[in-house]
Design a protein around this motif. Structure first.
Motif, PDB file in Angstrom:
ATOM      1  N   ALA A  55      -5.074  11.859 125.237  1.00  0.00           N
ATOM      2  CA  ALA A  55      -3.654  11.913 125.584  1.00  0.00           C
ATOM      3  C   ALA A  55      -2.753  11.651 124.380  1.00  0.00           C
ATOM      4  O   ALA A  55      -1.641  12.192 124.298  1.00  0.00           O
ATOM      5  N   LEU A  56      -3.203  10.824 123.448  1.00  0.00           N
ATOM      6  CA  LEU A  56      -2.385  10.485 122.283  1.00  0.00           C
ATOM      7  C   LEU A  56      -2.815  11.245 121.034  1.00  0.00           C
ATOM      8  O   LEU A  56      -2.357  10.950 119.932  1.00  0.00           O
ATOM      9  N   ASP A  57      -3.685  12.241 121.217  1.00  0.00           N
ATOM     10  CA  ASP A  57      -4.079  13.106 120.105  1.00  0.00           C
ATOM     11  C   ASP A  57      -2.970  14.119 119.812  1.00  0.00           C
ATOM     12  O   ASP A  57      -2.245  14.532 120.729  1.00  0.00           O
ATOM     13  N   PRO A  58      -2.862  14.567 118.566  1.00  0.00           N
ATOM     14  CA  PRO A  58      -1.864  15.596 118.253  1.00  0.00           C
ATOM     15  C   PRO A  58      -2.050  16.866 119.080  1.00  0.00           C
ATOM     16  O   PRO A  58      -1.077  17.576 119.363  1.00  0.00           O
ATOM     17  N   GLU A  59      -3.293  17.154 119.483  1.00  0.00           N
ATOM     18  CA  GLU A  59      -3.576  18.400 120.203  1.00  0.00           C
ATOM     19  C   GLU A  59      -3.055  18.395 121.638  1.00  0.00           C
ATOM     20  O   GLU A  59      -2.972  19.446 122.277  1.00  0.00           O
ATOM     21  N   ASN A  60      -2.738  17.211 122.175  1.00  0.00           N
ATOM     22  CA  ASN A  60      -2.153  17.183 123.516  1.00  0.00           C
ATOM     23  C   ASN A  60      -0.799  17.883 123.482  1.00  0.00           C
ATOM     24  O   ASN A  60      -0.074  17.825 122.485  1.00  0.00           O
ATOM     25  N   ALA A  61      -0.469  18.542 124.566  1.00  0.00           N
ATOM     26  CA  ALA A  61       0.821  19.231 124.669  1.00  0.00           C
ATOM     27  C   ALA A  61       1.750  18.443 125.581  1.00  0.00           C
ATOM     28  O   ALA A  61       1.338  17.975 126.645  1.00  0.00           O
ATOM     29  N   LEU A  62       2.987  18.298 125.153  1.00  0.00           N
ATOM     30  CA  LEU A  62       4.042  17.759 126.007  1.00  0.00           C
ATOM     31  C   LEU A  62       4.913  18.944 126.399  1.00  0.00           C
ATOM     32  O   LEU A  62       5.562  19.552 125.547  1.00  0.00           O
ATOM     33  N   ILE A  63       4.895  19.274 127.687  1.00  0.00           N
ATOM     34  CA  ILE A  63       5.537  20.501 128.161  1.00  0.00           C
ATOM     35  C   ILE A  63       6.686  20.134 129.091  1.00  0.00           C
ATOM     36  O   ILE A  63       6.487  19.461 130.109  1.00  0.00           O
ATOM     37  N   LEU A  64       7.887  20.550 128.734  1.00  0.00           N
ATOM     38  CA  LEU A  64       9.084  20.352 129.552  1.00  0.00           C
ATOM     39  C   LEU A  64       9.511  21.719 130.064  1.00  0.00           C
ATOM     40  O   LEU A  64       9.743  22.630 129.270  1.00  0.00           O
ATOM     41  N   MET A  65       9.626  21.872 131.392  1.00  0.00           N
ATOM     42  CA  MET A  65       9.841  23.212 131.927  1.00  0.00           C
ATOM     43  C   MET A  65      10.846  23.198 133.077  1.00  0.00           C
ATOM     44  O   MET A  65      10.738  22.400 134.008  1.00  0.00           O
ATOM     45  N   THR A  66      11.816  24.098 132.993  1.00  0.00           N
ATOM     46  CA  THR A  66      12.775  24.298 134.077  1.00  0.00           C
ATOM     47  C   THR A  66      12.274  25.413 134.989  1.00  0.00           C
ATOM     48  O   THR A  66      11.215  25.997 134.762  1.00  0.00           O
ATOM     49  N   GLY A  67      13.073  25.733 136.003  1.00  0.00           N
ATOM     50  CA  GLY A  67      12.731  26.822 136.909  1.00  0.00           C
ATOM     51  C   GLY A  67      13.812  27.881 136.935  1.00  0.00           C
ATOM     52  O   GLY A  67      14.878  27.726 136.321  1.00  0.00           O
ATOM     53  N   MET A 116       7.351  23.556 124.725  1.00  0.00           N
ATOM     54  CA  MET A 116       6.017  22.972 124.616  1.00  0.00           C
ATOM     55  C   MET A 116       5.841  22.445 123.198  1.00  0.00           C
ATOM     56  O   MET A 116       5.986  23.195 122.230  1.00  0.00           O
ATOM     57  N   VAL A 117       5.524  21.148 123.097  1.00  0.00           N
ATOM     58  CA  VAL A 117       5.383  20.502 121.794  1.00  0.00           C
ATOM     59  C   VAL A 117       3.946  20.040 121.610  1.00  0.00           C
ATOM     60  O   VAL A 117       3.391  19.333 122.457  1.00  0.00           O
TER      61      VAL A 117
END
Length: 641
Positions: A55-67, A116-117
């Motif tokens: 979860a704290l690896d750089p490869e994890n993605a933080l995805i914020l998404m609207t509709g 997506m980060v």
């Protein structure tokens, strides 16, 4: 000729902080299958986050998404989803959250449906998204600040129309339970604040002058008026000591005219705040036990958590555990580094939250989350855990022992499925409200039965004393929630199951589809939108299986539901539910029947088109849903029938 895109902006921002790269993804390549919000975010997670990624690896993605409904004027559509691997879960795994306020619409006005980060920046930074452009900026002046100071700095730098997602020092210090915070007191648990911090990313900021196209503005205007009218059905509020704190008005999110749990409140001292639900009241019981302590202390406890980026549900559980362990002699004041006898005071809460945020003393252990604290300290810790101690969220609210449908809703999700639980509990709450004061709610027993039958698919679903019809009801609630989280619609407002302003006081399950059609120009109906929900639910199931979820074994609510009777519920103190007649039935002392639950679960598997004996999805079902590539990937892991 290419059809004009309405509703969506057509672009998703993809940022790799390790490389410093920024590029666009075509939203429409995903929207046809997964709609938006949670659906598209889960698909991106499936494609981009390997099961072995931490979860704290750089490869994890933080995805914020609207509709597709966000920033169009559609009512109750200002929210956005966050998806990623959660450091709060034990073990770490896929998770999601949902936030309100203004950031979601601002992101669309800035020209993007989502962001997506991945990666990790070499130095602290923030992401600025403005009118179709994005850049990574230095955040040295923001790092270390609380969320309110970040808000003030960002608005000073970029103007009052700038809206943001951030975390406080807890996220920077990788507190596993750190929350994401947005403006208007919006937040999401799941440890996503720590994910943000692990990327050296302090904030994502959005502002713009654009607006998504609407296919039929006139129809949308009429539907908005209808939605506001139908939403009059009895507003639910948290019980408060009225001599100390009162509701004084709405505190609506962007472009929303619907009644809501979120509101403006004023204390007896004159302090005004925006608050909602559990986060508003979690410290109140402790404050109430200290003579002379004002309710302002409880109100400010929420602000302290938001400023530091701490989850109020986790803090609620932490304080209960500290008090019980101390009283039992399993935790000394010296080991705690706190005067636990002062719990309920402002000084105690400030000290405890600082210890966790800064990882000082016992705070360093608690920063790993209560579940991991239990692993480290052993039985002297775990014997003082209550039923509410769970991975993400509270583990016993809206208990399956009280509302049988909820057994399956809890069992199939990696976290407390609060939006699904609300669909059941809000309707029951308005039925309870009608019994207390009929003029405040239209929801008689007859209306409850009619609404439950219409929205939950069968005429057995409404009797809360049996297991009959609950498998289909759970499936429909899940599909609707996934659809709703993909549009993205607020669960405080949707679905509208009951209303003062229909002839039979029952809502319209087709209303969301009518709004979707008016916004996007794509004709749909209730079943058409439900198909998106079914697909997105099955996609999440595949993600969970790939990450190690065990069917059958994993598909159960918490084990305490079977032997431990339910004895209290703050929001339903008499523990009464709708039964087979007009008269309510008490469920006090109920347990979940294990054999009946297994029968209900097997029926559920069949309704889903899954294998009845193993709980695995079938290739036939996944192919029918357009998830053939998912079926092939699961086949390689022997996770599909």
């Amino acid at each position: 000729m290419k059809r004009e895109v309405c509703g969506w902006t057509g672009r998703i921002l993809k940022v790799d902080l390790s490389l410093g790269s920024i590029e666009d993804i075509d939203t429409m390549e995903y929207a046809e299958g997964f709609l938006g919000g949670r659906g598209i975010a889960t698909r991106l997670y499936w494609e981009c986050v390997a099961p072995e990624t931490g979860a704290l690896d750089p490869e994890n993605a933080l995805i914020l998404m609207t509709g597709p409904l966000g920033a169009t004027g559609a009512q109750g559509a200002s929210r956005f989803e966050v998806v990623g691997k959660s450091p709060m879960l034990l073990p770490e795994g896929f998770c999601y959250g949902n936030l309100g306020g203004y950031f979601g619409p601002a992101l669309k006005q800035a020209g993007y449906d989502g962001v997506m980060v991945t990666g990790r920046a070499a130095e602290s930074c923030y992401l600025l998204i403005q009118d179709g452009r994005a850049e990574i900026r230095d955040a040295a002046h923001l790092w270390g600040l609380g969320t309110y100071a970040v808000r003030d700095r960002l608005k000073a730098d970029h103007g009052r129309r700038a809206h943001f997602v951030t975390t406080g020092p807890a996220g920077e210090n990788l507190v596993r339970t750190a929350a994401l915070i947005t403006d208007h007191e919006g937040s999401a648990t799941g440890g996503f604040g720590a994910v943000l911090g692990s990327k050296n990313l302090k904030a994502v900021v959005a502002l713009g002058s654009g607006r998504p196209r609407v296919a039929d503005p006139k129809a949308l205007t009429e539907l908005n008026r209808l939605t506001i009218r139908l939403s009059k059905r009895g507003t639910l509020r948290m019980p408060l000591p009225k001599d100390q704190m009162r509701y004084v008005g709405r505190a609506s999110c962007y472009q929303c005219g619907l009644d809501c749990l979120r509101g403006a409140f004023r204390t007896a001292s004159g302090k005004e705040v925006v608050r909602k639900c559990h986060s508003m009241v979690f410290y109140m019981p402790w404050v109430a036990m200290r003579p002379g302590e004002k309710i302002d202390t409880a109100v400010d406890a929420t602000k302290i958590c938001n400023d530091l980026g701490l989850c109020t549900m986790e803090m609620d559980n932490v304080m209960g555990w500290l008090a019980r362990a101390w009283e039992a002699g399993d935790l000394s004041a010296e080991e705690a580094g706190l005067n636990i006898g002062e719990i309920g005071s402002r000084a105690f809460f400030e000290r405890l939250t600082e210890m966790i945020t800064r990882r000082e003393g016992l705070g360093d252990v608690l920063a790993e989350g209560l579940l991991r604290t239990g692993e480290r300290l052993g039985e002297r810790a775990t014997r003082h855990f209550t039923e509410d101690v769970s991975g993400v969220g509270l583990g016993s609210s809206y208990s399956p022992r009280e509302y049988v449908i909820n057994a399956l809703l809890y069992a199939l999700e990696p976290r407390q499925p609060i939006a699904m639980l609300h669909e059941v509990s809000y309707l029951i709450a308005r039925w309870l409200l009608h019994r207390i004061k009929p003029e405040l709610s239209p929801t008689t027993a007859e209306v409850f039965r009619a609404a439950a039958t219409k929205f939950w698919g069968n005429d057995k679903a409404w009797d809360m004393t049996t297991y009959e019809g609950k498998a289909e009801a759970a499936m429909r609630i899940q599909d609707r929630t996934y659809m709703k989280d993909s549009l993205v619609l607020c669960d405080c407002a949707w679905p509208i199951m009951d209303s003062f302003n229909t002839p039979d006081h029952v809502g319209d399950p087709n209303l969301e589809a009518r709004i979707f059609s008016a916004v996007t120009g794509l004709e749909s109906d209730e079943e058409g939108l439900r198909a998106y929900g079914e697909r997105n639910f099955n996609l999440q199931r595949a993600v969970l299986l790939r990450e190690g979820w065990k069917p059958l074994e994993g598909d159960e609510p918490a084990s305490f539901n079977f032997p431990e009777p339910i004895l209290h519920d703050l929001l339903n103190p008499r523990l009464i539910v709708p039964g087979p007649t007009e008269e309510p039935v008490s469920v006090k002392g109920n347990v979940l029947d294990r054999e009946k639950y297994k029968e209900m679960r097997a029926e559920y598997y069949e309704l889903r088109g899954w294998d009845r004996e193993t709980g695995l999805q079938t290739a036939e079902t996944l192919n029918r849903l357009g998830l053939g590539d998912v079926a092939e990937a699961l086949k390689k892991r022997s996770l599909v029938r």
